[in-house]
Design a protein around this motif. Structure first.
Motif, PDB file in Angstrom:
ATOM      1  N   SER A 125      37.962  53.231  71.588  1.00  0.00           N
ATOM      2  CA  SER A 125      37.899  53.706  72.972  1.00  0.00           C
ATOM      3  C   SER A 125      37.723  55.231  73.011  1.00  0.00           C
ATOM      4  O   SER A 125      36.980  55.768  73.826  1.00  0.00           O
ATOM      5  CB  SER A 125      39.167  53.241  73.682  1.00  0.00           C
ATOM      6  N   ARG A 126      38.429  55.935  72.121  1.00  0.00           N
ATOM      7  CA  ARG A 126      38.339  57.402  72.061  1.00  0.00           C
ATOM      8  C   ARG A 126      36.933  57.846  71.629  1.00  0.00           C
ATOM      9  O   ARG A 126      36.365  58.775  72.210  1.00  0.00           O
ATOM     10  CB  ARG A 126      39.392  57.929  71.089  1.00  0.00           C
ATOM     11  N   VAL A 127      36.378  57.177  70.626  1.00  0.00           N
ATOM     12  CA  VAL A 127      35.025  57.518  70.150  1.00  0.00           C
ATOM     13  C   VAL A 127      34.007  57.285  71.266  1.00  0.00           C
ATOM     14  O   VAL A 127      33.107  58.104  71.500  1.00  0.00           O
ATOM     15  CB  VAL A 127      34.659  56.714  68.885  1.00  0.00           C
ATOM     16  N   PRO A 176      30.434  70.093  73.411  1.00  0.00           N
ATOM     17  CA  PRO A 176      30.012  68.772  72.950  1.00  0.00           C
ATOM     18  C   PRO A 176      28.541  68.678  72.530  1.00  0.00           C
ATOM     19  O   PRO A 176      28.220  67.989  71.571  1.00  0.00           O
ATOM     20  CB  PRO A 176      30.299  67.849  74.144  1.00  0.00           C
ATOM     21  N   ARG A 177      27.655  69.381  73.208  1.00  0.00           N
ATOM     22  CA  ARG A 177      26.224  69.271  72.880  1.00  0.00           C
ATOM     23  C   ARG A 177      25.882  69.954  71.571  1.00  0.00           C
ATOM     24  O   ARG A 177      24.776  69.813  71.065  1.00  0.00           O
ATOM     25  CB  ARG A 177      25.367  69.878  74.004  1.00  0.00           C
ATOM     26  N   ARG A 181      31.723  60.262  72.898  1.00  0.00           N
ATOM     27  CA  ARG A 181      30.262  60.170  72.940  1.00  0.00           C
ATOM     28  C   ARG A 181      29.766  60.320  74.379  1.00  0.00           C
ATOM     29  O   ARG A 181      28.738  60.951  74.631  1.00  0.00           O
ATOM     30  CB  ARG A 181      29.785  58.854  72.324  1.00  0.00           C
ATOM     31  N   SER A 182      30.511  59.786  75.330  1.00  0.00           N
ATOM     32  CA  SER A 182      30.104  59.904  76.737  1.00  0.00           C
ATOM     33  C   SER A 182      30.147  61.355  77.214  1.00  0.00           C
ATOM     34  O   SER A 182      29.437  61.739  78.142  1.00  0.00           O
ATOM     35  CB  SER A 182      30.992  59.031  77.639  1.00  0.00           C
ATOM     36  N   LEU A 183      30.990  62.186  76.575  1.00  0.00           N
ATOM     37  CA  LEU A 183      31.049  63.613  76.905  1.00  0.00           C
ATOM     38  C   LEU A 183      29.855  64.374  76.342  1.00  0.00           C
ATOM     39  O   LEU A 183      29.601  65.520  76.736  1.00  0.00           O
ATOM     40  CB  LEU A 183      32.330  64.248  76.347  1.00  0.00           C
ATOM     41  N   LEU A 230      28.388  52.838  68.080  1.00  0.00           N
ATOM     42  CA  LEU A 230      28.681  54.078  68.808  1.00  0.00           C
ATOM     43  C   LEU A 230      28.125  55.316  68.102  1.00  0.00           C
ATOM     44  O   LEU A 230      28.237  56.430  68.616  1.00  0.00           O
ATOM     45  CB  LEU A 230      30.199  54.246  68.971  1.00  0.00           C
ATOM     46  N   ALA A 231      27.544  55.132  66.924  1.00  0.00           N
ATOM     47  CA  ALA A 231      27.121  56.275  66.101  1.00  0.00           C
ATOM     48  C   ALA A 231      25.715  56.746  66.454  1.00  0.00           C
ATOM     49  O   ALA A 231      24.852  55.949  66.805  1.00  0.00           O
ATOM     50  CB  ALA A 231      27.196  55.910  64.627  1.00  0.00           C
ATOM     51  N   ASN A 232      25.515  58.081  66.357  1.00  0.00           N
ATOM     52  CA  ASN A 232      24.172  58.663  66.453  1.00  0.00           C
ATOM     53  C   ASN A 232      23.608  58.918  65.057  1.00  0.00           C
ATOM     54  O   ASN A 232      22.401  58.880  64.851  1.00  0.00           O
ATOM     55  CB  ASN A 232      24.193  60.033  67.161  1.00  0.00           C
TER      56      ASN A 232
END
Length: 405
Positions: A104-106, A85-86, A110-112, A133-135
């Protein structure tokens, strides 16, 4: 039979034109003709797993990120948890429907630690519902007018996102993004910029060409030494290089003649080709371009080795790839450059008009860069399978990463 795909990549740069990652481009071998030239295909799960497994860790070294296009099917599959993930940013298409399940999935991904990018973004697109939710947000400079692009870029300033201009294919595109204070850039401009106005040959460029010509003519060491003595920067770089290369000899090399003797003509020639491409003085040129030239050189060399070319032809393939962007790097027509340097016929042919024995390797290396629809056809002409080609390609990419360019 497993699905196969060809793997490519396109650099993603920060505002200082430093490399932060690559968008991975996948082209299915069985439907390559249906792809548009600029749009990376979404890879299916099988293809992506195979490609990422083959890549190994060398390819995603350091702080570089992999931007991967995912659609709703892949987004909601368990497959994404297999990725690191990183190191991965998930590129979500503009038309993705922000259902409760998708949102919810996004949020969970992102939390991962996954990065979330909104591709081809517009405030009118369905994906805008995912903005919080976007970076990363990617704005396509070619899919809207300049005024629309500027308005979207300005409006995004109030959101905590990294704004990336994408499909940048000209100096004008780059200029606009830079003037708008965009945080990053992506596009073929950073791999294949336009040739701008021709200009006079810079002294260090002329000296490097002179040395290459002397080496090719097997000239006496003293003639090579004479040229080196007239160029402080060149001679300094040579002595620094040869001393690092000869670190195991327990001796410091301080004379040019000793340096040339230790390296040998062939190694010196190759070092000069690398130097020529990676030390230009142009102030508006993307550093990623130099990497592209070196990658192209290494890809052509590895392809030549794989299909059984002689050592001499493999060396020529490397130099042809390296020199194929000199016209862009030095802002002058290729025919002008070819007038100033003596090259083996097969290198001259491929650089002058893409003909001769190296032309197929050259076209294949170019197709790998761009994810071109001709890729499967070119690979089959050299009897290369997609998985085999991906391994060769990623080995070349890892080699260039190790050079630290």
């Amino acid at each position: 039979m497993s699905t196969s795909a060809f793997l490519g990549r396109q650099p993603v740069l920060n505002r200082n034109q430093q490399l932060i990652g690559y968008e991975l481009l996948f082209r299915r071998a069985d439907d390559a003709a249906s792809a548009t030239p600029h749009a990376p295909l979404e890879a299916d799960t099988q293809v992506l797993v195979n490609a990422l497994n083959n890549m190994g860790t060398n390819w995603l070294i350091g702080n570089k990120l992999a931007f991967i296009n995912v659609g709703e099917a892949m987004l909601t599959s368990d497959f994404l948890e297999l990725l690191p993930p990183r190191r991965v940013v998930l590129d979500l298409a503009a038309n993705i429907q922000p259902t409760n399940e998708v949102v919810s999935r996004v949020r969970y991904l992102r939390s991962l630690g996954f990065g979330i990018a909104l591709d081809d973004f517009s405030f009118d697109a369905p994906s805008s519902a995912l903005l919080e939710l976007a970076n990363y947000v990617k704005l396509d400079i070619q899919s809207q007018t300049q005024a629309q692009f500027q308005a979207q870029a300005a409006r995004l300033r109030s959101y905590p996102v990294i704004r990336i201009g994408e499909r940048i294919e000209s100096y004008q595109h780059y200029h606009l993004c830079r003037d708008l204070g965009m945080d990053g850039y992506q596009g073929y401009y950073f791999a294949r910029p336009e040739t701008l106005s021709a200009k006079v040959i810079h002294p260090s460029f002329a000296n490097t060409l002179k040395l290459l010509n002397l080496l090719r003519a097997d000239a006496p060491v003293r003639e090579i030494e004479t040229v080196l003595k007239t160029d402080v920067a060149l001679s300094f770089k040579l002595l620094r290089y040869v001393n690092s290369a000869a670190a195991g000899l327990n001796t410091t090399i301080s004379s040019f003649s000793h340096a040339v003797t230790v390296l040998g003509y062939q190694k010196l020639y190759r070092w000069l080709t690398l130097l020529l491409v990676t030390s230009n003085e142009s102030n508006h040129l993307a550093p990623a371009l130099q990497r592209t030239a070196v990658i192209r050189a290494r890809v052509m060399e590895i392809l030549a080795q794989e299909i059984g070319f002689t050592t001499e032809h493999c060396d020529n393939a490397f130099i042809a790839g390296m020199f194929s962007l000199l016209d862009v790097i030095f802002d002058m027509p290729m025919h002008t450059i070819l007038e100033h340097i003596s090259l083996p016929a097969e290198i001259h042919q491929v650089l002058a008009d893409q003909s001769g024995g190296l032309s197929l390797l050259f076209r294949l290396a170019m197709a790998l860069e761009a994810g071109d629809p001709s890729l499967p056809q070119l690979a089959s002409q050299l009897s290369l399978e997609p998985d085999q080609l991906n391994l060769l390609h990623t080995a070349a990419l890892a080699w260039v990463e190790e050079l630290g360019l």
